[in-house]
Enzyme design. Structure first.
Site, PDB file in Angstrom:
ATOM      1  N   ARG A 170     -17.479 -16.996 -12.690  1.00 19.99           N
ATOM      2  CA  ARG A 170     -18.276 -16.229 -12.129  1.00 19.99           C
ATOM      3  C   ARG A 170     -19.692 -15.668 -12.705  1.00 19.99           C
ATOM      4  NH1 ARG A 170     -14.546 -11.083 -10.737  1.00 19.99           N
ATOM      5  NH2 ARG A 170     -13.735 -11.932 -12.755  1.00 19.99           N
ATOM      6  N   LYS A 230     -17.249 -10.042 -16.683  1.00 16.16           N
ATOM      7  CA  LYS A 230     -16.135  -9.405 -17.630  1.00 16.16           C
ATOM      8  C   LYS A 230     -16.489  -8.567 -18.579  1.00 16.16           C
ATOM      9  CE  LYS A 230     -12.384  -9.728 -16.740  1.00 16.16           C
ATOM     10  NZ  LYS A 230     -11.540  -9.105 -15.669  1.00 16.16           N
ATOM     11  N   TYR A 266     -17.693  -5.257 -15.470  1.00 12.30           N
ATOM     12  CA  TYR A 266     -16.436  -4.616 -15.724  1.00 12.30           C
ATOM     13  C   TYR A 266     -16.056  -4.591 -16.994  1.00 12.30           C
ATOM     14  CZ  TYR A 266     -15.399  -6.232 -10.643  1.00 12.30           C
ATOM     15  OH  TYR A 266     -15.273  -6.354  -9.381  1.00 12.30           O
ATOM     16  N   HIS A 295     -12.945  -2.105 -17.807  1.00 16.22           N
ATOM     17  CA  HIS A 295     -11.593  -2.038 -18.116  1.00 16.22           C
ATOM     18  C   HIS A 295     -10.962  -1.579 -19.484  1.00 16.22           C
ATOM     19  CE1 HIS A 295     -10.720  -3.362 -14.032  1.00 16.22           C
ATOM     20  NE2 HIS A 295     -11.604  -4.476 -14.291  1.00 16.22           N
ATOM     21  N   GLU A 317     -15.801  -0.557 -12.578  1.00 15.53           N
ATOM     22  CA  GLU A 317     -14.483  -0.348 -11.871  1.00 15.53           C
ATOM     23  C   GLU A 317     -14.332   1.035 -11.620  1.00 15.53           C
ATOM     24  OE1 GLU A 317     -14.703  -1.805 -14.836  1.00 15.53           O
ATOM     25  OE2 GLU A 317     -13.625  -0.713 -16.273  1.00 15.53           O
ATOM     26  N   ASP A 361      -5.154  -5.922 -15.254  1.00 15.60           N
ATOM     27  CA  ASP A 361      -6.375  -5.613 -16.033  1.00 15.60           C
ATOM     28  C   ASP A 361      -6.456  -4.336 -16.369  1.00 15.60           C
ATOM     29  OD1 ASP A 361      -6.449  -4.708 -13.405  1.00 15.60           O
ATOM     30  OD2 ASP A 361      -8.510  -5.612 -12.925  1.00 15.60           O
TER      31      ASP A 361
HETATM   32  N1  LIG Z   1      -6.000  -9.248 -12.094  1.00 19.88           N
HETATM   33  C1  LIG Z   1      -7.039  -9.411 -11.462  1.00 19.88           C
HETATM   34  O1  LIG Z   1      -7.886 -10.268 -11.485  1.00 19.88           O
HETATM   35  C2  LIG Z   1      -7.395  -8.103 -10.571  1.00 19.88           C
HETATM   36  C3  LIG Z   1      -8.430  -8.211  -9.625  1.00 19.88           C
HETATM   37  C4  LIG Z   1      -8.911  -7.201  -8.831  1.00 19.88           C
HETATM   38  C5  LIG Z   1      -8.332  -5.992  -8.790  1.00 19.88           C
HETATM   39  N2  LIG Z   1      -7.165  -5.926  -9.861  1.00 19.88           N
HETATM   40  C6  LIG Z   1      -6.615  -4.520 -10.162  1.00 19.88           C
HETATM   41  O2  LIG Z   1      -5.538  -4.417  -9.112  1.00 19.88           O
HETATM   42  C7  LIG Z   1      -5.115  -3.103  -9.203  1.00 19.88           C
HETATM   43  C8  LIG Z   1      -5.225  -2.534  -7.562  1.00 19.88           C
HETATM   44  O3  LIG Z   1      -6.429  -2.610  -7.308  1.00 19.88           O
HETATM   45  P1  LIG Z   1      -6.795  -1.841  -5.644  1.00 19.88           P
HETATM   46  O4  LIG Z   1      -8.225  -1.970  -5.553  1.00 19.88           O
HETATM   47  O5  LIG Z   1      -5.728  -2.332  -4.924  1.00 19.88           O
HETATM   48  O6  LIG Z   1      -6.430  -0.316  -6.023  1.00 19.88           O
HETATM   49  P2  LIG Z   1      -6.401   0.945  -4.825  1.00 19.88           P
HETATM   50  O7  LIG Z   1      -6.943   2.188  -5.561  1.00 19.88           O
HETATM   51  O8  LIG Z   1      -7.083   0.358  -3.429  1.00 19.88           O
HETATM   52  O9  LIG Z   1      -5.062   0.982  -4.743  1.00 19.88           O
HETATM   53  C9  LIG Z   1      -4.045   1.343  -5.659  1.00 19.88           C
HETATM   54  C10 LIG Z   1      -2.754   1.928  -5.037  1.00 19.88           C
HETATM   55  O10 LIG Z   1      -1.908   2.080  -5.834  1.00 19.88           O
HETATM   56  C11 LIG Z   1      -1.224   3.395  -5.405  1.00 19.88           C
HETATM   57  N3  LIG Z   1      -0.528   4.103  -6.566  1.00 19.88           N
HETATM   58  C12 LIG Z   1      -0.815   4.643  -7.688  1.00 19.88           C
HETATM   59  N4  LIG Z   1       0.239   4.920  -8.256  1.00 19.88           N
HETATM   60  C13 LIG Z   1       1.438   4.482  -7.841  1.00 19.88           C
HETATM   61  C14 LIG Z   1       2.769   4.494  -8.080  1.00 19.88           C
HETATM   62  N5  LIG Z   1       3.290   5.428  -9.156  1.00 19.88           N
HETATM   63  N6  LIG Z   1       3.658   3.962  -7.349  1.00 19.88           N
HETATM   64  C15 LIG Z   1       3.285   3.254  -6.004  1.00 19.88           C
HETATM   65  N7  LIG Z   1       1.957   3.380  -5.654  1.00 19.88           N
HETATM   66  C16 LIG Z   1       1.161   4.066  -6.559  1.00 19.88           C
HETATM   67  C17 LIG Z   1      -2.186   4.159  -4.969  1.00 19.88           C
HETATM   68  O11 LIG Z   1      -1.523   5.242  -4.035  1.00 19.88           O
HETATM   69  C18 LIG Z   1      -2.979   3.348  -4.077  1.00 19.88           C
HETATM   70  O12 LIG Z   1      -2.783   3.000  -2.451  1.00 19.88           O
HETATM   71  C19 LIG Z   1      -6.001  -2.604 -10.133  1.00 19.88           C
HETATM   72  O13 LIG Z   1      -5.623  -2.291 -11.512  1.00 19.88           O
HETATM   73  C20 LIG Z   1      -7.270  -3.278 -10.164  1.00 19.88           C
HETATM   74  O14 LIG Z   1      -8.261  -3.259 -11.391  1.00 19.88           O
HETATM   75  C21 LIG Z   1      -6.930  -6.993 -10.820  1.00 19.88           C
END
Ligand SMILES: NC(=O)c1ccc[n+]([C@@H]2O[C@H](COP(=O)([O-])OP(=O)(O)OC[C@H]3O[C@@H](n4cnc5c(N)ncnc54)[C@H](O)[C@@H]3O)[C@@H](O)[C@H]2O)c1
Length: 370
Positions: free
Chosen positions: A15, A75, A94, A96, A118, A270
């Site tokens: 990206r 990143k 980003y 993190h 983020e 992440d």
């Molecule tokens: N690996 C990757 O390439 C990549 C890409 C994008 C996002 N992400 C990551 O994915 C994760 C989720 O992002 P998102 O945008 O969906 O966040 P979000 O805030 O929209 O959703 C997170 C959800 O987790 C829930 N939650 C929190 N603690 C909890 C628990 N103990 N039990 C159950 N549910 C719980 C919250 O209530 C919320 O609904 C983040 O860590 C984000 O950084 C990773």
């Protein structure tokens, strides 16, 4: 201001932090944009397009980092990039930082102002710079899971949607936010049986309304998660506590109780991952097994679909870059609570509580160091 866009150096990261439309907007506002050659090639955006938009193309990362007032990236900086840090530089990317104490220390030591995509939070509590990548990663997590469930790829050989007379796969999604919701959409579209587990009852009610009974929603607790795992073919980790390390919702010993060849995709990697058995992997070497359960923990999933991801990301970031460039750091922060929330490190201090707490560091209010 001079805005610099280096080519990303993280493994398979294709990206880019800015597209030609962003360059034009900045140039028309009176700024200069420097883009490292071939920065956009991986996203199918070429140097000529940046030049037509008004950017100056340079050949080395050093030229970008040394001249820019604001560096716009995708990143978190890799160790090979730390040498470019210097006092007064604004880094917009980003970050993190919670699981990255070395990067945090490098930003503190050099006096960089580090604004994390983020943690920028709008008044309605949304995280606008996380949303498009979460949409991508959520949709991708099911594609990836379906692929690894196939026997030649190392999974238990189950078709997500089943067929008439044969049950579909059980997909368990931990966290029903943006990632979880987008994963559920795709999993349902492919015909899987979908369970979403979240700790927020209002969110579970919302999801129940959206899917009108097509998904099972469960309140998050130790019992629910442990029992759901025993039946799961595909588990997607999608929880988030903004800025903090992800809570470890899946304990090591529960993985032993899962089906051999089941697949776990930890999208939350992440932020350190939400399974105790998770460790970050790369697109080059994306999977490993624990007790016969396949783990996929790539921390930059959207990099696999860079064209879609770059356009989605820059749609969201460009307005903030313009605000920073037009007003300067202090005035932009004064006028935008959302941008203020994004500042993680400034003037040698951590100014974002959750990052500091995750690392056991001291922190200060941004207002105290501005
Ligand atoms: N690996 C990757 O390439 C990549 C890409 C994008 C996002 N992400 C990551 O994915 C994760 C989720 O992002 P998102 O945008 O969906 O966040 P979000 O805030 O929209 O959703 C997170 C959800 O987790 C829930 N939650 C929190 N603690 C909890 C628990 N103990 N039990 C159950 N549910 C719980 C919250 O209530 C919320 O609904 C983040 O860590 C984000 O950084 C990773």
């Amino acid at each position: 201001m001079i805005i610099g866009v280096p080519r990303e150096v993280k493994d398979h990261e294709t990206r880019v932090g800015m597209v030609p439309s962003g360059v034009t907007a900045l140039v028309e506002a009176g700024h200069e944009v420097i883009v490292q050659t071939r920065a956009g090639t991986g996203s199918s955006i070429f140097d000529e397009e940046y030049m037509e938009a008004g950017a100056r193309i340079v050949s080395t990362p050093n030229e970008v980092w040394a001249q820019a007032d604001i560096v716009v990236k995708v990143k978190e900086p890799q160790p090979s990039e730390y040498m470019h840090f210097r006092k007064g530089l604004i880094l917009f990317t980003y970050l993190h930082l919670a699981p990255l104490p070395d990067l945090t220390q490098a930003l503190i030591d050099t006096g960089v102002t580090a604004i994390a995509y983020e943690t920028i939070r709008e008044r309605d509590n949304s995280l606008p710079l996380l949303t498009p990548m979460s949409e991508v990663a959520g949709r991708m997590s099911v594609q990836v899971g379906a692929q690894y469930l196939e026997a030649p790829n190392g999974g238990r050989g189950i078709l997500l949607g089943g067929i008439p007379g044969v049950a579909p796969a059980n997909v368990v999604i931990l966290g029903g936010g943006i990632v979880g919701h987008n994963a559920a959409k795709i999993a349902l579209g492919l015909g899987a049986h979908v369970t979403i587990i979240d700790r927020s009852m209002p969110r579970l009610r919302e999801l129940d309304d959206i899917y009108n009974g097509q998904v099972v929603t469960l309140a998050s607790n130790v019992h629910t998660i442990r029992e759901a795992l025993k039946l799961a073919d595909l588990v997607i980790g999608a929880v988030l506590i903004p800025g903090a390390s992800a809570p470890k919702l899946v304990r090591r010993e529960w993985v032993t109780t899962m089906k051999r060849g089941a697949v776990m995709v930890d999208v939350a990697i992440d932020q350190g991952g939400c399974f105790e058995t998770s460790h970050a992997t790369t697109h080059t070497d994306p999977i490993y097994y624990v007790d016969g359960v396949l783990h996929y923990c790539v921390s930059n999933m959207p990099a696999a679909v860079p064209h879609t991801s770059t356009l989605g990301l820059t749609n969201a970031t460009t307005p903030y870059v313009l605000e920073l460039a037009n007003k300067g750091f202090k005035a932009a922060c004064a006028g935008s609570p959302a941008l203020r929330e994004g500042v993680n490190v400034h003037a040698g201090e951590v100014v974002y509580a959750a990052v500091a707490e995750s690392q056991g560091r001291a922190w200060k209010e941004l207002a105290a160091v501005l």
